[in-house]
Design a protein around this motif. Structure first.
Motif, PDB file in Angstrom:
ATOM      1  N   TYR A 137       4.059  12.207 -14.987  1.00  0.00           N
ATOM      2  CA  TYR A 137       4.169  10.762 -14.004  1.00  0.00           C
ATOM      3  C   TYR A 137       5.121   9.817 -14.890  1.00  0.00           C
ATOM      4  CZ  TYR A 137      -0.424  12.653 -12.929  1.00  0.00           C
ATOM      5  OH  TYR A 137      -1.458  13.596 -12.267  1.00  0.00           O
TER       6      TYR A 137
ATOM      7  N   ASP B  19      -4.329   5.078  -8.118  1.00  0.00           N
ATOM      8  CA  ASP B  19      -3.243   5.881  -7.146  1.00  0.00           C
ATOM      9  C   ASP B  19      -1.964   6.312  -7.968  1.00  0.00           C
ATOM     10  OD1 ASP B  19      -1.798   7.118  -5.251  1.00  0.00           O
ATOM     11  OD2 ASP B  19      -1.814   5.372  -3.758  1.00  0.00           O
ATOM     12  N   PRO B  20      -1.389   7.489  -8.229  1.00  0.00           N
ATOM     13  CA  PRO B  20      -0.320   7.909  -8.945  1.00  0.00           C
ATOM     14  C   PRO B  20       1.099   7.048  -8.280  1.00  0.00           C
ATOM     15  CG  PRO B  20      -1.062   9.885  -8.107  1.00  0.00           C
ATOM     16  CD  PRO B  20      -2.200   8.816  -7.956  1.00  0.00           C
ATOM     17  N   ALA B  21       0.811   7.114  -7.010  1.00  0.00           N
ATOM     18  CA  ALA B  21       1.812   6.612  -6.175  1.00  0.00           C
ATOM     19  C   ALA B  21       2.286   4.995  -6.319  1.00  0.00           C
ATOM     20  CB  ALA B  21       1.612   6.645  -4.676  1.00  0.00           C
ATOM     21  N   ASP B  22       1.156   4.300  -6.997  1.00  0.00           N
ATOM     22  CA  ASP B  22       1.583   2.999  -7.053  1.00  0.00           C
ATOM     23  C   ASP B  22       1.724   3.096  -8.612  1.00  0.00           C
ATOM     24  OD1 ASP B  22       1.160   0.327  -7.244  1.00  0.00           O
ATOM     25  OD2 ASP B  22      -0.981   0.230  -7.752  1.00  0.00           O
ATOM     26  N   ASP B  23       3.135   3.494  -8.901  1.00  0.00           N
ATOM     27  CA  ASP B  23       3.843   3.312 -10.305  1.00  0.00           C
ATOM     28  C   ASP B  23       5.089   2.712  -9.992  1.00  0.00           C
ATOM     29  OD1 ASP B  23       5.386   4.007 -12.487  1.00  0.00           O
ATOM     30  OD2 ASP B  23       4.083   5.952 -12.742  1.00  0.00           O
TER      31      ASP B  23
ATOM     32  N   TRP C  33       8.281   4.933 -10.335  1.00  0.00           N
ATOM     33  CA  TRP C  33       8.337   6.293  -9.458  1.00  0.00           C
ATOM     34  C   TRP C  33       9.729   6.770  -9.182  1.00  0.00           C
ATOM     35  CZ3 TRP C  33      10.844   6.774  -4.886  1.00  0.00           C
ATOM     36  CH2 TRP C  33      11.212   5.696  -4.275  1.00  0.00           C
TER      37      TRP C  33
ATOM     38  N   ARG D 195       8.232   6.634  -2.423  1.00  0.00           N
ATOM     39  CA  ARG D 195       7.046   6.480  -3.291  1.00  0.00           C
ATOM     40  C   ARG D 195       6.069   7.580  -2.772  1.00  0.00           C
ATOM     41  NH1 ARG D 195       5.008   2.005  -6.236  1.00  0.00           N
ATOM     42  NH2 ARG D 195       6.711   1.001  -5.478  1.00  0.00           N
ATOM     43  N   GLU D 196       6.226   7.660  -1.479  1.00  0.00           N
ATOM     44  CA  GLU D 196       5.055   8.337  -0.968  1.00  0.00           C
ATOM     45  C   GLU D 196       4.930  10.135  -1.324  1.00  0.00           C
ATOM     46  OE1 GLU D 196       5.001   4.534   1.020  1.00  0.00           O
ATOM     47  OE2 GLU D 196       6.733   6.274   0.668  1.00  0.00           O
TER      48      GLU D 196
ATOM     49  N   TYR E 118       6.657  10.971  -4.049  1.00  0.00           N
ATOM     50  CA  TYR E 118       6.567  11.038  -5.208  1.00  0.00           C
ATOM     51  C   TYR E 118       4.909  11.062  -5.648  1.00  0.00           C
ATOM     52  CZ  TYR E 118       5.053   9.387  -9.933  1.00  0.00           C
ATOM     53  OH  TYR E 118       4.486   9.391 -11.206  1.00  0.00           O
ATOM     54  N   GLY E 119       4.185  10.295  -5.017  1.00  0.00           N
ATOM     55  CA  GLY E 119       2.626  10.248  -5.330  1.00  0.00           C
ATOM     56  C   GLY E 119       2.088  11.630  -4.769  1.00  0.00           C
TER      57      GLY E 119
ATOM     58  N   CYS F 196       3.599  14.493  -7.694  1.00  0.00           N
ATOM     59  CA  CYS F 196       3.499  14.320  -9.319  1.00  0.00           C
ATOM     60  C   CYS F 196       2.314  15.141  -9.830  1.00  0.00           C
ATOM     61  CB  CYS F 196       3.651  12.887  -9.454  1.00  0.00           C
ATOM     62  SG  CYS F 196       1.977  12.010  -8.914  1.00  0.00           S
TER      63      CYS F 196
END
Length: 233
Positions: A27, A42-46, A49, A57-58, A60-61, A64
């Motif tokens: 992550y 939500d891991p995409a909310d990083d 990223w 971003r999508e 990546y989410g 990951c």
């Protein structure tokens, strides 16, 4: 390629812990892992990223959670070369090699044999697939100058809690010391202590799924075992 550390040239005559091995994570923001693992974040909310090299971003989410093996590879390459390709470059190479397959929304992998061939052909690592591996086997690998990516329960980040299952996640074992403690780095560790961790061998075995891939950094070792495909799940 940098000169190898003495730990990688060890003839197998005693305990070895490979150092330095950076505790990298799958992550982009290590401080978000606790929230991702335990609070439904939500891991995409990083915000970091893009540092992984992911195109969006999508994307990546989506990926990951599946990249523990790529981070283990990144750590091995950093130990050998003091630098490693971006995470997404490694993912792309492994995907092209067949170490991951994608069917709609389903991502399957890491698939060990194509991964072993990829790291040998592309990164010059010796690789051996171990579809069946016990703790005694693990003990023999690191003194011989190798590191081992092993399948474990994701809950190894909280080792005092007995796991409900074994497997599904990869960590990098980079040594077993003279006291029998397993030194490993966990790409999804939620604290500094769980990312760069030590456990007694028997306790580590409670999480160990009995399979993995050993990686040899020595140039003369660049051969790949021929073993049926095996998943890290």
């Amino acid at each position: 390629m940098s000169p190898l550390y003495p730990c990688c040239n060890n003839p197998g005559t005693g305990p070895v812990v490979h150092r330095p091995v950076p505790p990298l994570t799958q992550y982009a923001s290590p401080d978000l892992i606790h929230a991702i693992a335990y609070k439904g974040h939500d891991p995409a909310d990083d915000p970091k990223w893009a540092r992984t090299g992911a195109p969006t971003r999508e994307e990546y989410g989506r990926w990951c959670r599946h990249l523990c093996g790529m981070v283990c590879l990144q750590m091995v390459l950093t130990h050998r070369d003091s630098i490693a390709p971006p995470l997404w470059d490694l993912r792309n190479g492994a995907l092209r090699a067949g170490a991951y397959t994608v069917d709609g929304n389903e991502i399957r992998g890491l698939i060990y044999q194509p991964f072993a061939e990829y790291v040998t052909d592309t990164h010059g690592l010796g690789a051996a697939v171990h579809p069946r591996m016990n703790l005694d086997d693990l003990v023999t690998e690191t003194p011989a100058g190798r590191m081992v990516m092993v399948s474990v329960a994701t809950s190894i980040r909280t080792p005092d809690v007995e796991p409900e299952r074994r497997g599904g996640h990869l960590v990098l074992v980079h040594g077993i010391d003279g006291s029998g403690r397993v030194h490993f780095t966990n790409p999804s560790g939620h604290t500094r202590e769980s990312r760069k961790a030590m456990l007694p061998l028997a306790q580590f075995g409670q999480f160990f799924a009995g399979r993995g891939v050993s990686l040899d950094l020595r140039p003369a070792s660049r051969t790949t075992s021929s073993t049926p495909n095996s998943l890290a799940v």
